[in-house]
Design an enzyme around this catalytic site. Structure first.
Site, mmCIF file in Angstrom:
data_model
loop_
_atom_site.group_PDB
_atom_site.id
_atom_site.type_symbol
_atom_site.label_atom_id
_atom_site.label_comp_id
_atom_site.label_asym_id
_atom_site.label_seq_id
_atom_site.Cartn_x
_atom_site.Cartn_y
_atom_site.Cartn_z
ATOM 1 N N TYR B 123 28.877 43.867 0.628
ATOM 2 C CA TYR B 123 28.561 44.721 2.527
ATOM 3 C C TYR B 123 29.638 45.154 2.994
ATOM 4 O O TYR B 123 29.964 46.211 3.583
ATOM 5 C CB TYR B 123 27.950 43.896 3.275
ATOM 6 C CG TYR B 123 26.340 43.580 2.465
ATOM 7 C CD1 TYR B 123 25.762 45.031 1.713
ATOM 8 C CD2 TYR B 123 25.497 42.894 2.582
ATOM 9 C CE1 TYR B 123 24.532 44.841 1.400
ATOM 10 C CE2 TYR B 123 24.808 42.834 2.685
ATOM 11 C CZ TYR B 123 23.721 43.771 1.411
ATOM 12 O OH TYR B 123 23.046 43.372 1.325
ATOM 13 N N ASP B 238 19.015 42.591 -8.663
ATOM 14 C CA ASP B 238 18.882 41.361 -8.092
ATOM 15 C C ASP B 238 18.332 40.705 -7.658
ATOM 16 O O ASP B 238 16.655 39.631 -8.349
ATOM 17 C CB ASP B 238 21.263 40.439 -7.530
ATOM 18 C CG ASP B 238 21.657 41.217 -8.461
ATOM 19 O OD1 ASP B 238 21.614 41.084 -9.595
ATOM 20 O OD2 ASP B 238 23.148 40.903 -8.103
#
Lengths: 84, 376
Positions: B123, B238
């Site tokens: 991020y 994931d």
């Protein structure tokens, strides 16, 4: 050539031209949920009412008794399935 | 029942329950009570990626050209995901490691949390690229009411469990007066907190991420913010695996062979499990409303996104043996699935093969037939 009966209605033949049951179902324009197509997410979980399937690769997702993952399996015998 | 980093008690790990047995001593995988966790570890390791591998430079131009209301959608989702992964990068370790009793599960928890830290770092990679002032984006997370409301529900069950474990491991079962405050703890109550915590984590990974995922992929369907979408795709891959991990834990608990008390607790907590799912779905629908408050984006609006939340909530509930709570049975955004297919994940432009390959994997099987057409 094993046949696949869907929700007691339509019957399709698994003639081996598609790699997995999910591919075969999609070819018939049947709506099956899917994400990973590799057996680890479990999004395509369907009910196996009758018959046996063989996994091409062992699924990592949790599969309850009477359920199977079409994304990584092929039918061993004629099967009767339900798509949620 | 104090925690010890290397339990001297000689025990048969195959007879330990997943949690609240003996603390793990030897990290051994030659024998495994639940082989699935070892398989999840291997899969997670084969998924390894780094944010820097993904080129997000074109996103900067895309972002600058987005209308204000779409900038709001994009950046708000990033902030929310940053919160979720901040929690997930540390909490499984802090909450579950002091009480886990199986080496393969212990290592799965560590592997799982580690991969969440990669998400957090990605991020920053994205935000640094699209904004000249990344600090403003991150600073706002601690001030944004809408995000903080969610933080409360995401962390509550973790904190209750951690608090209970601290008391139990220090003082044992019973009523204790600490710093003038009286608290009661029992192993049964701790197990209840554990079950609810795993349930709430399952909901977090199953539902909370998906509103953001849908928006990211909706941008990419318009060929906008594609670097971001590539990263989100890796994160989604994931998360699907982590979700499978928590679903296995919940199902093992509910079956009762591992710890009969957990099966009883699973039954007792059924109402609360429904409530956790329902509340998360409602919060995500509120979030969709907040995202689209100044306008929708092409291909996605509040109503469609809310239907998707309902659809995905139903499917996640059924996966752990609960009944669907919403009437929605159709996926309103079927195009999202192609973004979630694992084989389509491509981390580098030159990489044509599937990215879930195992690095350094060699086929060591050689027999006489391999030399059949070999001449000197």
């Amino acid at each position: 050539m094993p046949s696949v009966k869907i929700s007691g209605g339509a019957v399709i033949d698994f003639d081996g031209s598609r790699r997995t049951l999910l591919d075969a179902l999609e070819q018939q324009k049947l709506d099956v949920n899917f994400h990973c197509r590799e057996g680890y997410c479990g999004a395509c979980r369907c009910k196996l009412l009758q018959g046996e399937v063989r996994y091409l690769n062992e699924p990592l997702a949790f599969v309850r008794k009477g359920e199977f993952l079409p994304c990584c399996s092929i039918p061993l015998t004629d099967i009767d399935i339900e798509i949620p | 029942m104090a925690y010890t980093t290397f339990n001297r008690q000689i025990n048969d790990q195959m007879k330990e329950p997943m949690f609240f047995g003996n603390p793990v001593n030897v990290s051994r995988y030659d024998q495994q009570k639940y082989g699935i966790f070892e398989k999840l570890i291997e899969k997670q390791l084969s998924f390894f990626w780094r944010p820097e591998e993904v080129d997000v430079s074109k996103d900067r131009i895309d972002y600058q050209n987005l209308p204000e209301h779409e900038k709001h959608i994009f950046i708000s989702n990033l902030k929310y995901q940053t919160l979720l992964d901040s929690v997930q990068g540390r909490s499984p370790n802090v909450a579950f490691l002091p009480i886990v009793s199986l080496p393969e599960l212990e290592t799965w928890i560590e592997t799982w949390a580690f991969s969440e830290t990669i998400h957090s770092r990605s991020y920053t990679h994205i935000v640094r690229n699209i904004s000249a002032e990344p600090h403003k984006v991150f600073d706002d997370i601690m001030l944004n009411e809408k995000i903080l409301q969610r933080a409360e529900d995401v962390t509550r069950y973790y904190d209750a469990l951690i608090d209970g474990i601290n008391l139990y491991q220090r003082c044992g079962e019973g009523t204790h007066t600490i710093n003038g405050e009286t608290e009661t703890i029992s192993l049964y109550e701790l197990k209840r907190r554990l079950y609810l915590c795993v349930m709430s984590v399952n909901v977090l990974e199953a539902i909370r991420f998906y509103v953001s995922f849908a928006c990211s992929f909706a941008f990419a369907e318009r060929e906008l913010m594609e670097g971001n979408a590539k990263i989100i795709r890796l994160i989604a891959r994931d998360e699907a695996l982590h979700l499978t991990g928590t679903q296995h834990m919940l199902n093992i608990m509910a079956a009762g062979d591992d710890d009969p008390q957990m099966a009883q607790i699973a039954k007792e907590c059924e109402e609360e499990a429904y409530a956790i799912f329902r509340k998360a779905a409602e919060q995500e629908k509120d979030w969709a409303e907040f995202l689209f408050k100044d306008g929708s984006m092409i291909g996605l609006n509040k109503d469609i996104l809310c239907q998707y939340v309902e659809y995905i909530t139903n499917s996640r509930m059924q996966a752990i043996g609960l009944k669907a709570i919403f009437p929605t049975t159709q996926n309103p955004i079927p195009w999202i699935n192609t973004w979630l297919v694992s084989d389509n994940v491509q981390v580098a432009p030159q990489e044509a093969e599937i990215s879930s390959y195992l690095v350094g994997q060699i086929d060591n099987e050689v027999d006489g037939a391999d030399f059949g057409d070999f001449d000197l």
